[in-house]
Design a protein around this motif. Sequence first.
Motif: not given
Length: 278
Positions: A116-145
Amino acid sequence: RVNHGDFLKALEEIKPAYGVSEEELTDVIVNGIIHHDPIVEEILDKGKLFVNQVARSTRTPRVSILLHGPPSSGKTVLAASIAWASQFPFIKLISPDRMVGFSEAQKIQFITRTFTDSYKSPLSVIVVDNLERLLEWTSLGSRFSNPVLQTLLVLIARKPPKDKRLLVIATTSLRPLLTELGLSDVFDSELRVPPISNLSSLERVLREVQLFSSEEELRQTMRMLADAGFAIDLNAEEDAALHLQVGIKKLLSIIEMARQEPERAGERLVSAIINLNS
Ligand code: ATP
Ligand code: MG
């Protein structure tokens, strides 16, 4: 060719108007980029095309790209570099490294606020790094948020408000997982970041970081690797007994380890690289 010094200088010269988390990005890019293979330039060039597309095309105010590749292949730094090079007034990094100890709700709040902060700027870049960790992915039990997943799905796909443009650059080491979670459809394009897989690239890295003080030492080390059975270049790879597969981040840490013992640096490097393969 851009070296480490130029890179830091470029970072200094860009004085963004607002929104840019400068220390976050310089933090990430601090070691610079080594052009060990033409693919590096290609990825940066393609990144630039997407930046231009967002900046210029009226039909695509929102573009999202995915950088994927094996662990330690350089995804985070390449994403941050593309973002930084855009010189857009709003550049932010959403990284699980910066959310240690956050509850799920806090994560969602942080991610949402960044968009939402980015929407105030005419031009923005957001880097969303390491999606699997952001999603708290654990291969054991295939869990994520699932709540984090839903938040990302909505925010990455959403068009910014009128006259605002947004580039999202996400990274992952688990490309197949994204398909499973239905997250791959939100990306307009994907760029693969490969590991270092031939001796020529490795040699370029060794030169760049000046592990050896003499050309002879470098030659000798490269000979040891070739003798161990590694392919010299991609074409020869099929005949080679060993296939080099090492992420640039891992390789740099091996090099720093070898540097601790200058008289045996070559030996230590070679045995560490052979160990990666076994
Ligand atoms: P992880 O899978 O652990 O998230 P990653 O793929 O995101 O790792 P980075 O954190 O980007 O890897 O690490 C790459 C490291 O290598 C950085 O220290 C960076 O400065 C350095 N580096 C040198 N040359 C390159 C290059 N050509 N591309 C990317 N990084 C490079
Ligand atoms: Mg990373």
